[in-house]
Design an enzyme around this catalytic site. Sequence first.
Site, short mmCIF file in Angstrom:
data_model
loop_
_atom_site.label_atom_id
_atom_site.label_comp_id
_atom_site.label_asym_id
_atom_site.label_seq_id
_atom_site.Cartn_x
_atom_site.Cartn_y
_atom_site.Cartn_z
N VAL A 120 0.86 -1.18 0.00
CA VAL A 120 0.00 0.00 0.00
C VAL A 120 0.90 1.22 0.00
CG1 VAL A 120 -2.08 -1.00 1.04
CG2 VAL A 120 -0.26 -0.15 2.52
N SER A 121 0.43 2.30 -0.60
CA SER A 121 1.25 3.50 -0.79
C SER A 121 1.34 4.38 0.44
CB SER A 121 0.70 4.32 -1.95
OG SER A 121 0.71 3.55 -3.12
N THR A 122 0.34 4.31 1.33
CA THR A 122 0.38 5.14 2.53
C THR A 122 0.21 4.27 3.76
OG1 THR A 122 -2.01 5.54 2.67
CG2 THR A 122 -0.72 7.04 1.26
#
Length: 192
Positions: free
Chosen positions: A10-12
Amino acid sequence: MGKLIGYARVSTKQQNTDRQVADLIAAGARRDDLYIDKGVSGAKASRPEFDKAIDALEAGDTLVITTLDRLGRSTQNMLAFAEQLRGRGAGLRVLNLGGGDVDTGTPMGAMVFTVMAALAQMELDIKRERVGDSVSKRRAAGKDLGGRRKTFTDSQIRSAAMLVGQGEPIAQVAKDLKISRATLYRRMFLLD
């Protein structure tokens, strides 16, 4: 038959990988063979858990990801990576690609992967183009682009502190300045 090595990303840090993990386990990957990156962009060349997942792959093993964008952004990089895995005797399996499961260990799977990687790159390029056009139009129209808030001068903070000192609620002063109460407190404290 080799192991299935699962990779989720996941990016965050606020996002979660629960759905990806569930899909990887349902596909046959063991929980001990899952590698998860949190808060890491797919555009980054080095992703710590991804690197560990690749190191864990042996000949006959298959790297399993849920969607193509978990692997990366560039068609060239994705194709080179798939070829690198093939050279090591490992495979790549994408669970949700083109409505089904794609395994690059088969000729049809390799072809579908190549086409979908090219389409993913095209989609990213189109999105960048649209964002660029939108920013240009908003800028030309003099509209707010969002982004980082403007900084406040010491004079503005002194005026806000004076209002608060005269009994004006700090919440109202902060709202009028379009600044958080915490930031206003901090800035007022720094002026003392």
